[in-house]
Design a protein around this motif. Structure first.
Motif, PDB file in Angstrom:
ATOM      1  N   LEU A 254       0.806  -1.223   0.000  1.00 38.61           N
ATOM      2  CA  LEU A 254       0.000   0.000   0.000  1.00 38.61           C
ATOM      3  C   LEU A 254       0.836   1.269   0.000  1.00 38.61           C
ATOM      4  N   THR A 255       2.112   1.156  -0.366  1.00 33.92           N
ATOM      5  CA  THR A 255       2.985   2.333  -0.289  1.00 33.92           C
ATOM      6  C   THR A 255       2.712   3.331  -1.416  1.00 33.92           C
ATOM      7  N   ASN A 256       2.397   2.852  -2.602  1.00 35.32           N
ATOM      8  CA  ASN A 256       2.151   3.748  -3.733  1.00 35.32           C
ATOM      9  C   ASN A 256       0.684   4.145  -3.803  1.00 35.32           C
ATOM     10  N   ALA A 257       0.446   5.413  -4.108  1.00 36.56           N
ATOM     11  CA  ALA A 257      -0.926   5.909  -4.198  1.00 36.56           C
ATOM     12  C   ALA A 257      -1.641   5.288  -5.393  1.00 36.56           C
ATOM     13  N   MET A 258      -2.922   4.975  -5.203  1.00 39.98           N
ATOM     14  CA  MET A 258      -3.740   4.368  -6.252  1.00 39.98           C
ATOM     15  C   MET A 258      -4.408   5.445  -7.081  1.00 39.98           C
ATOM     16  N   ASN A 259      -4.462   5.251  -8.384  1.00 41.31           N
ATOM     17  CA  ASN A 259      -5.185   6.159  -9.274  1.00 41.31           C
ATOM     18  C   ASN A 259      -6.660   5.790  -9.253  1.00 41.31           C
ATOM     19  N   CYS A 260      -7.437   6.550  -8.513  1.00 40.72           N
ATOM     20  CA  CYS A 260      -8.849   6.212  -8.337  1.00 40.72           C
ATOM     21  C   CYS A 260      -9.732   6.699  -9.494  1.00 40.72           C
ATOM     22  N   SER A 261      -9.143   7.373 -10.473  1.00 39.76           N
ATOM     23  CA  SER A 261      -9.927   7.828 -11.620  1.00 39.76           C
ATOM     24  C   SER A 261     -10.114   6.723 -12.660  1.00 39.76           C
ATOM     25  N   VAL A 262      -9.347   5.653 -12.555  1.00 32.50           N
ATOM     26  CA  VAL A 262      -9.473   4.549 -13.507  1.00 32.50           C
ATOM     27  C   VAL A 262     -10.608   3.626 -13.078  1.00 32.50           C
ATOM     28  N   LEU A 263     -11.050   2.794 -14.011  1.00 30.76           N
ATOM     29  CA  LEU A 263     -12.086   1.823 -13.688  1.00 30.76           C
ATOM     30  C   LEU A 263     -11.515   0.733 -12.788  1.00 30.76           C
ATOM     31  N   PRO A 264     -12.334   0.150 -11.931  1.00 28.71           N
ATOM     32  CA  PRO A 264     -11.839  -0.926 -11.071  1.00 28.71           C
ATOM     33  C   PRO A 264     -11.376  -2.116 -11.900  1.00 28.71           C
ATOM     34  N   PRO A 265     -10.414  -2.873 -11.419  1.00 23.93           N
ATOM     35  CA  PRO A 265      -9.822  -3.972 -12.189  1.00 23.93           C
ATOM     36  C   PRO A 265     -10.818  -5.022 -12.662  1.00 23.93           C
ATOM     37  N   TRP A 266     -11.928  -5.189 -11.962  1.00 20.32           N
ATOM     38  CA  TRP A 266     -12.880  -6.234 -12.339  1.00 20.32           C
ATOM     39  C   TRP A 266     -13.877  -5.789 -13.414  1.00 20.32           C
ATOM     40  N   SER A 267     -13.861  -4.532 -13.810  1.00 22.49           N
ATOM     41  CA  SER A 267     -14.948  -3.990 -14.625  1.00 22.49           C
ATOM     42  C   SER A 267     -14.873  -4.328 -16.109  1.00 22.49           C
ATOM     43  N   ASN A 268     -13.686  -4.614 -16.653  1.00 18.45           N
ATOM     44  CA  ASN A 268     -13.555  -4.829 -18.097  1.00 18.45           C
ATOM     45  C   ASN A 268     -13.130  -6.252 -18.440  1.00 18.45           C
ATOM     46  N   LEU A 269     -13.597  -7.203 -17.676  1.00 18.62           N
ATOM     47  CA  LEU A 269     -13.185  -8.584 -17.900  1.00 18.62           C
ATOM     48  C   LEU A 269     -14.130  -9.298 -18.852  1.00 18.62           C
ATOM     49  N   THR A 270     -13.553 -10.127 -19.678  1.00 12.17           N
ATOM     50  CA  THR A 270     -14.335 -11.020 -20.536  1.00 12.17           C
ATOM     51  C   THR A 270     -13.792 -12.421 -20.350  1.00 12.17           C
ATOM     52  N   ASN A 271     -14.536 -13.419 -20.772  1.00 10.82           N
ATOM     53  CA  ASN A 271     -14.092 -14.801 -20.611  1.00 10.82           C
ATOM     54  C   ASN A 271     -12.743 -15.026 -21.291  1.00 10.82           C
ATOM     55  N   GLY A 272     -11.870 -15.719 -20.580  1.00 13.00           N
ATOM     56  CA  GLY A 272     -10.570 -16.054 -21.137  1.00 13.00           C
ATOM     57  C   GLY A 272      -9.472 -15.083 -20.789  1.00 13.00           C
ATOM     58  N   VAL A 273      -9.808 -13.963 -20.119  1.00 12.39           N
ATOM     59  CA  VAL A 273      -8.792 -12.962 -19.812  1.00 12.39           C
ATOM     60  C   VAL A 273      -7.951 -13.370 -18.612  1.00 12.39           C
ATOM     61  N   THR A 274      -8.560 -13.965 -17.593  1.00 11.81           N
ATOM     62  CA  THR A 274      -7.824 -14.278 -16.375  1.00 11.81           C
ATOM     63  C   THR A 274      -6.870 -15.457 -16.585  1.00 11.81           C
ATOM     64  N   TYR A 275      -5.842 -15.486 -15.777  1.00  9.85           N
ATOM     65  CA  TYR A 275      -4.887 -16.598 -15.801  1.00  9.85           C
ATOM     66  C   TYR A 275      -5.611 -17.919 -15.520  1.00  9.85           C
ATOM     67  N   LYS A 276      -6.514 -17.903 -14.544  1.00 10.85           N
ATOM     68  CA  LYS A 276      -7.272 -19.107 -14.190  1.00 10.85           C
ATOM     69  C   LYS A 276      -8.036 -19.649 -15.390  1.00 10.85           C
ATOM     70  N   SER A 277      -8.684 -18.770 -16.141  1.00 12.14           N
ATOM     71  CA  SER A 277      -9.447 -19.203 -17.314  1.00 12.14           C
ATOM     72  C   SER A 277      -8.539 -19.713 -18.423  1.00 12.14           C
ATOM     73  N   GLN A 278      -7.451 -19.014 -18.660  1.00  9.70           N
ATOM     74  CA  GLN A 278      -6.529 -19.416 -19.722  1.00  9.70           C
ATOM     75  C   GLN A 278      -5.927 -20.787 -19.456  1.00  9.70           C
ATOM     76  N   LYS A 279      -5.647 -21.080 -18.203  1.00 12.30           N
ATOM     77  CA  LYS A 279      -5.035 -22.365 -17.838  1.00 12.30           C
ATOM     78  C   LYS A 279      -6.073 -23.433 -17.515  1.00 12.30           C
ATOM     79  N   LYS A 280      -7.362 -23.059 -17.634  1.00 14.68           N
ATOM     80  CA  LYS A 280      -8.455 -23.996 -17.348  1.00 14.68           C
ATOM     81  C   LYS A 280      -8.323 -24.634 -15.956  1.00 14.68           C
ATOM     82  N   LEU A 281      -8.041 -23.794 -14.977  1.00 14.51           N
ATOM     83  CA  LEU A 281      -7.909 -24.265 -13.605  1.00 14.51           C
ATOM     84  C   LEU A 281      -9.270 -24.344 -12.923  1.00 14.51           C
TER      85      LEU A 281
END
Length: 503
Positions: A254-281
């Motif tokens: 938590l040392t570096n300040a977060m840019n709160c003007s950007v969209l949250p990390p979960w907002s632009n996800l589609t199937n296949g983007v996450t590591y878990k999905s790509q590796k079929k875990l």
């Protein structure tokens, strides 16, 4: 505890009022007049105690009482009572008036010394709470959260990786324990808005999902509700063959300040983007459940899913119920406290209490949980009666159910403790039936399911419907075979059997 002077003063004032009321119709009698005069004397004597220079009060032992002090006019007593009412709350004026009345009537001549003795014997009782404190009722020991690295089978775990700022005594609250990955963390703030208490959250973060998970934690803490930093402790786990390339120290996250003007990390996800999905875990749901439960610092735990939001006020109402120790809570059998679960339409607001929920059930904007997916899995005993019951303040045990007969496949979500059985970590979310073996164990151990009357859970808005998924059906068949051939025989050896219990 009441001070001696405070008790004396309050007893005397209340006594004056009681005597005047009780003997008003007999004031012409010699005995009645004498009692009134005596109590007026004692009340004025006690009320006339002088304050010392240091602000303390002189007691009867320090200053003799003049029982022959001249009477003040009756208006003085009235004024003193009015002043008392304006300066002290009713809860401080807590002398039992019935006890005082009995005490006065038992004495033909009441004087300040009699009142002093009464106070000495009675002050402890009048200040004694109606119920013992929770710290005496709940058998637990406080613990401190600390960061450490551990293993659970094939998984590495970063326990207490990002810790909540606020801590609690083990008897002071209930911990909501849950599991997730970063794609479901949009549920955390609405959950906290209703829960208002500690949360222990285990996040599955294999490979590059680890970096996205850290970004999401930072975003939630710095850019959303302050409740996140106050209440939530995050734990992270991943498979040994899917470790991230770099793991920062907790102090550096938590040392570096977060840019709160950007969209949250979960907002632009589609199937296949996450590591878990790509590796079929597969998602190791029960590993997360057990991590979150094990690290909870309170005695009571609500082991739930992050998309299930509790009705407001559960923590306070539940602990009040525990403190009252009504009959069901004193039963010797092990017990848990299930919360009924519901779904609401996607365009509806969450019900704020049971009255609103029942209205939504009547107009069809809310339904019992998984009614269109697996009705038997969450069919709660006496559910129709539960909905028809008159809503009363607080929280109580509505009905004691069992996981038997028509409810043999019930998957309750409940408030329990650290003593309850854990979940089998060989089961995955994709394979289904991940809570069934734990429910079977509760049945064999003869747990009571003490269903709560006014507490409930609501799924994130949106009605679930049954969708065909061939790949998941194949996994479910393999899981059922594992449960039938391996897990259940193990459980029978460990816990024994009980008629009617089944997975």
């Amino acid at each position: 505890m009441l001070s001696r002077r405070s008790c004396l003063l309050r007893v005397s004032i209340v006594a004056n009022v009681l005597v005047l009321l009780h003997f008003g119709t007999h004031i012409i009698s010699e005995n009645g007049a004498r009692i009134i005069r005596t109590m007026q004397d004692s009340g004025r004597n006690l009320a006339s105690f002088e304050r010392l220079d240091d602000g303390s009060s002189e007691s009867l032992d320090d200053k003799p009482v003049d029982t022959h002090m001249r009477h003040h006019p009756m208006e003085d007593l009235t004024g003193r009572l009015e002043t008392m009412g304006n300066t002290e709350s009713a809860q401080h004026f807590n002398v039992n008036t019935q006890a005082i009345n009995s005490f006065i009537l038992s004495k033909p001549n009441v004087n300040p010394n009699d009142v002093a003795l009464f106070c000495k014997n009675y002050a402890t009782e009048v200040t004694k709470p109606l119920h013992p404190p929770l710290s005496e009722i709940i058998p637990c020991n406080d613990a401190q959260a600390r960061y450490y690295i551990g293993q659970r089978g094939d998984f590495w775990v970063l326990y207490n990786y990002v810790q909540a700022e606020r801590s609690f005594h083990c008897w002071e609250s209930i911990t909501y324990t849950s599991h997730s990955d970063f794609t479901f963390l949009d549920n955390l703030v609405p959950l906290l808005d209703r829960w208002q208490g500690p949360v222990s959250l285990a996040l599955y973060a294999p490979g590059t999902d680890f970096d996205d998970t850290l970004e999401t934690i930072r975003y939630l803490r710095e850019c959303t509700s302050p409740l996140v930093a106050e209440f939530v402790t995050f734990h992270i786990y991943f498979g040994a063959r899917h470790a991230p390339k770099h793991i920062p120290k907790p102090a550096d996250i938590l040392t570096n300040a977060m840019n709160c003007s950007v969209l949250p990390p979960w907002s632009n996800l589609t199937n296949g983007v996450t590591y878990k999905s790509q590796k079929k875990l597969l998602y190791p749901v029960n590993v997360g459940r057990n991590i979150a439960r094990q690290t909870a610092l309170t005695h009571y735990i609500l082991a739930s899913d992050i998309e299930l939001y509790p009705s407001p006020g559960v923590i306070t109402d539940f602990l009040d119920m525990v403190q009252r120790q009504e009959a069901p809570l004193r039963h010797k059998k092990p017990k848990v406290f299930p919360l009924s679960i519901f779904e609401v339409e996607s365009n509806m607001n969450l019900p704020g209490d049971k009255t609103e929920l029942v209205a939504m059930l009547k107009n069809g904007s809310a339904i019992p949980f998984h009614k269109k997916v697996c009705a038997g899995c969450h069919n709660v005993p006496k559910s129709k009666e539960w909905m028809k019951q008159e809503v009363k303040p607080g929280l109580h045990v509505f009905h004691i159910g069992k996981r038997l007969g028509y409810f043999v496949h019930w998957e309750p979500i409940y408030i329990g403790t650290h003593q309850d059985p854990y979940y089998d970590e060989r089961l995955s979310w994709e394979g289904k039936s991940d809570k069934m073996t734990q429910g079977y164990t509760l049945c064999v151990l003869d747990y009571e399911f003490q269903i709560l009357d006014n507490a409930f859970l609501v799924h994130k808005p949106g009605i679930k419907t049954l969708k065909k998924d061939h790949a998941r059906a194949v996994l479910a068949a393999k899981t059922n075979a594992l449960i039938r051939k391996v897990i259940v025989p193990e459980l029978r050896i460990l816990y024994g059997t009980r008629k009617g219990c089944a997975v």
